[in-house]
Design a protein around this motif. Structure first.
Motif, short mmCIF file in Angstrom:
data_model
loop_
_atom_site.label_atom_id
_atom_site.label_comp_id
_atom_site.label_asym_id
_atom_site.label_seq_id
_atom_site.Cartn_x
_atom_site.Cartn_y
_atom_site.Cartn_z
N CYS A 149 0.86 -1.15 0.00
CA CYS A 149 0.25 0.13 0.00
C CYS A 149 0.96 1.38 -0.04
CB CYS A 149 -0.95 -0.12 1.26
SG CYS A 149 -1.96 1.47 1.37
N ILE A 150 0.53 2.15 -0.94
CA ILE A 150 1.43 3.44 -1.14
C ILE A 150 0.61 4.78 -0.57
CG2 ILE A 150 2.40 5.07 -2.72
CD1 ILE A 150 3.11 2.63 -4.46
N ILE A 151 1.04 5.31 0.37
CA ILE A 151 0.51 6.55 0.86
C ILE A 151 1.12 7.80 0.67
CG2 ILE A 151 -0.72 4.91 2.69
CD1 ILE A 151 1.18 6.00 4.79
N SER A 152 0.29 8.88 0.88
CA SER A 152 0.78 10.09 0.88
C SER A 152 0.07 11.23 1.03
CB SER A 152 1.32 10.52 -0.81
OG SER A 152 0.40 10.80 -1.49
N TYR A 153 0.41 12.38 1.73
CA TYR A 153 -0.44 13.31 2.09
C TYR A 153 -1.03 14.32 0.94
CZ TYR A 153 -2.97 16.54 5.31
OH TYR A 153 -3.69 17.24 5.98
N VAL A 154 -2.20 14.97 1.04
CA VAL A 154 -2.35 15.75 -0.25
C VAL A 154 -1.46 17.03 -0.25
CG1 VAL A 154 -3.83 17.10 1.33
CG2 VAL A 154 -4.53 16.89 -1.06
N ASP A 155 -1.19 17.20 -1.66
CA ASP A 155 -0.19 18.34 -1.95
C ASP A 155 -1.11 19.56 -2.36
OD1 ASP A 155 2.57 17.59 -1.75
OD2 ASP A 155 1.84 15.73 -3.14
N PHE A 156 -0.85 20.68 -1.95
CA PHE A 156 -1.65 22.01 -2.12
C PHE A 156 -1.17 22.54 -3.21
CE2 PHE A 156 -2.78 20.92 2.06
CZ PHE A 156 -4.02 21.43 2.28
N TYR A 157 -1.26 21.79 -4.34
CA TYR A 157 -1.00 22.50 -5.74
C TYR A 157 -1.91 23.55 -5.89
CZ TYR A 157 1.30 17.82 -6.74
OH TYR A 157 2.00 16.91 -6.87
N SER A 158 -1.45 24.76 -6.88
CA SER A 158 -1.90 25.86 -7.07
C SER A 158 -3.59 25.54 -7.67
CB SER A 158 -1.32 26.81 -8.03
OG SER A 158 -0.87 26.24 -9.02
N LYS A 159 -3.55 24.56 -8.56
CA LYS A 159 -4.90 24.23 -9.42
C LYS A 159 -5.76 23.59 -8.42
CE LYS A 159 -1.90 22.32 -11.84
NZ LYS A 159 -0.97 21.64 -12.63
N ALA A 160 -5.64 23.13 -7.28
CA ALA A 160 -6.27 22.40 -6.33
C ALA A 160 -6.62 23.02 -5.20
CB ALA A 160 -5.83 21.09 -6.07
N VAL A 161 -5.54 24.17 -4.75
CA VAL A 161 -5.65 24.72 -3.51
C VAL A 161 -7.30 25.32 -3.03
CG1 VAL A 161 -4.92 27.07 -4.17
CG2 VAL A 161 -4.77 26.18 -1.82
N ASP A 162 -7.71 25.86 -4.14
CA ASP A 162 -9.18 26.50 -3.64
C ASP A 162 -10.13 25.39 -3.35
OD1 ASP A 162 -8.24 29.12 -4.40
OD2 ASP A 162 -9.11 29.17 -6.52
N GLU A 163 -10.23 24.33 -3.84
CA GLU A 163 -11.10 23.38 -3.52
C GLU A 163 -10.67 22.75 -2.37
OE1 GLU A 163 -13.77 22.52 -5.20
OE2 GLU A 163 -13.44 23.98 -6.77
N LEU A 164 -9.32 22.50 -1.83
CA LEU A 164 -8.94 22.00 -0.83
C LEU A 164 -9.55 22.89 0.48
CD1 LEU A 164 -5.54 20.36 -1.77
CD2 LEU A 164 -7.75 19.40 -1.16
N ASN A 165 -9.24 24.38 0.22
CA ASN A 165 -9.82 25.28 1.21
C ASN A 165 -11.10 25.24 1.42
OD1 ASN A 165 -6.95 26.25 1.53
ND2 ASN A 165 -7.25 27.89 -0.04
N LYS A 166 -11.92 24.99 0.67
CA LYS A 166 -13.42 24.87 0.56
C LYS A 166 -13.86 23.84 1.62
CE LYS A 166 -14.81 26.36 -4.00
NZ LYS A 166 -15.31 26.29 -5.27
N ILE A 167 -12.95 22.76 1.76
CA ILE A 167 -13.32 21.63 2.77
C ILE A 167 -12.41 21.76 4.04
CG2 ILE A 167 -14.06 20.10 0.82
CD1 ILE A 167 -11.34 18.80 1.18
#
Length: 360
Positions: A149-167
């Motif tokens: 099993c491969i795991i990683s923590y979410v990266d706050f890429y510029s193209k995804a940061v707005d959606e991640l901030n919403k949650i």
């Protein structure tokens, strides 16, 4: 040569027919994402492909196509997370995805189906305790059918940061990530899973975890040996990936802004309008995925072991120009005559030029 299919989109989920057509034709073409007018052609003949790495969240419709890959070495990076439609809107119900995982493992063996619990997203509604519970539930279902099993923590890429901030996704420090990976890793080890972190610059060796090599030269050598290929090949680190990435070099056939899963954390999609526009270009018989060739503007190159070389297509463009002037003139000889005169045995270049000729 290792083929990646694909970090940029989910080929098994959405473009499986295209991929199998490329296997049947023996070659594919792809754009340089950093220089889109540069197009590479690459051989997909079994003797030229060391392995194929598939990346997917839902290969259900691809399972029936595996029969076309009997002459290839391949394995799957298969992502299953606990998230709902608010984060992964177009993923089927998780019980259905789990069943597909099991079916795939039964078909090709658990060594070749690697589970990705990736990315881990922690919010007020999804704290670490939530992930510990959900990860263990998935371990109970998946551990008999995989080894890793491969795991990683979410990266706050510029193209995804707005959606991640919403949650209200939390951006953790290295010390906080150490605790997250330790908690998840300890559960995985109880189920005899090798738990590895993907492209994380966090020291996890004391936790008994490993750094992942998702495009894994060691695994590819092992699978090739099982297939009867005993040569020892060395695979260089892919310096085009993030610094902490342990992947071997590969050629990715995908294209950004084409994945229809629409996951909120995705780094490969910039906007829904771009996805819709690109997917409209999908032609399962084209060498290029979701893209059109421009004979005047695109630079077309043949991918070789140690680089690439440009195809001189001026003769094709000249023929196009002359035919516009007069249909009675013929400006160059047939394709077979071209290769006879040049003494070329370059099968791939011939296939590409034949395709370009059809575009006139």
């Amino acid at each position: 040569m290792i083929i990646s299919a694909s970090r940029r989109t989910d080929i098994p989920a959405f473009f499986g027919d295209w991929f199998i057509n490329r296997i049947k034709e023996g070659f594919a073409m792809y754009r340089n994402p950093m220089r889109p007018s540069q197009v590479f052609a690459v051989s997909l003949l079994p003797e030229d492909v060391d392995a194929i790495v598939f990346w997917t969240k839902n290969p259900k419709n691809f399972l029936e196509k595996l029969k076309y890959l009997e002459n290839y070495i391949y394995y799957f990076q298969f992502t299953i997370t606990p998230y709902g439609k608010d984060i992964e809107p177009n993923i089927p119900p998780k019980d259905e995805v789990v069943q597909t995982f099991i079916e795939l493992s039964n078909l090709i063996g658990k060594k070749r189906v690697i589970w990705r619990y990736d990315p881990i997203i922690i919010t007020d509604k999804m704290p670490l305790s939530y992930h510990k519970e959900k990860f263990e539930e998935l371990c109970e279902k998946l551990a008999p059918y995989t080894q890793k099993c491969i795991i990683s923590y979410v990266d706050f890429y510029s193209k995804a940061v707005d959606e991640l901030n919403k949650i209200n996704a939390k951006d953790f420090s290295a010390d906080e990530l150490y605790n997250v990976f330790g908690a998840i890793g300890s559960i995985g080890k109880r189920y005899n899973l090798s738990v590895e972190t993907c492209a994380e610059d966090v020291s996890i060796e004391q936790l008994g975890l490993k750094k992942a090599h998702c495009v894994d030269g060691d695994l590819i050598r092992e699978l090739r040996k099982e297939k009867g290929f005993y040569e020892v090949k060395e695979y260089k680190k892919d310096n085009n990936q993030r610094k902490a990435c342990g992947c071997a070099q590969s050629i990715d056939l995908g294209i950004f802004n084409t994945c229809k899963h629409f996951c909120t954390y995705c780094y490969a999609n910039f906007s829904r309008s771009s996805i819709v526009k690109n997917v409209e270009k999908y032609d399962e018989k084209s060498p290029l995925l979701c893209s059109y060739l421009d004979l005047e503007k695109d630079e077309i190159r043949i991918k070789e072991k140690d680089g690439s070389r440009k195809i001189e297509k001026d003769n094709i463009l000249q023929k196009k120009f002359n035919e516009l002037k007069t249909l009675e003139q013929r400006s160059f000889c047939t394709m077979e005559e071209v290769f006879s005169k040049e003494g070329s045995n370059d099968w791939l270049e011939k296939k590409v030029l034949e395709y370009l000729e059809k575009l006139r």
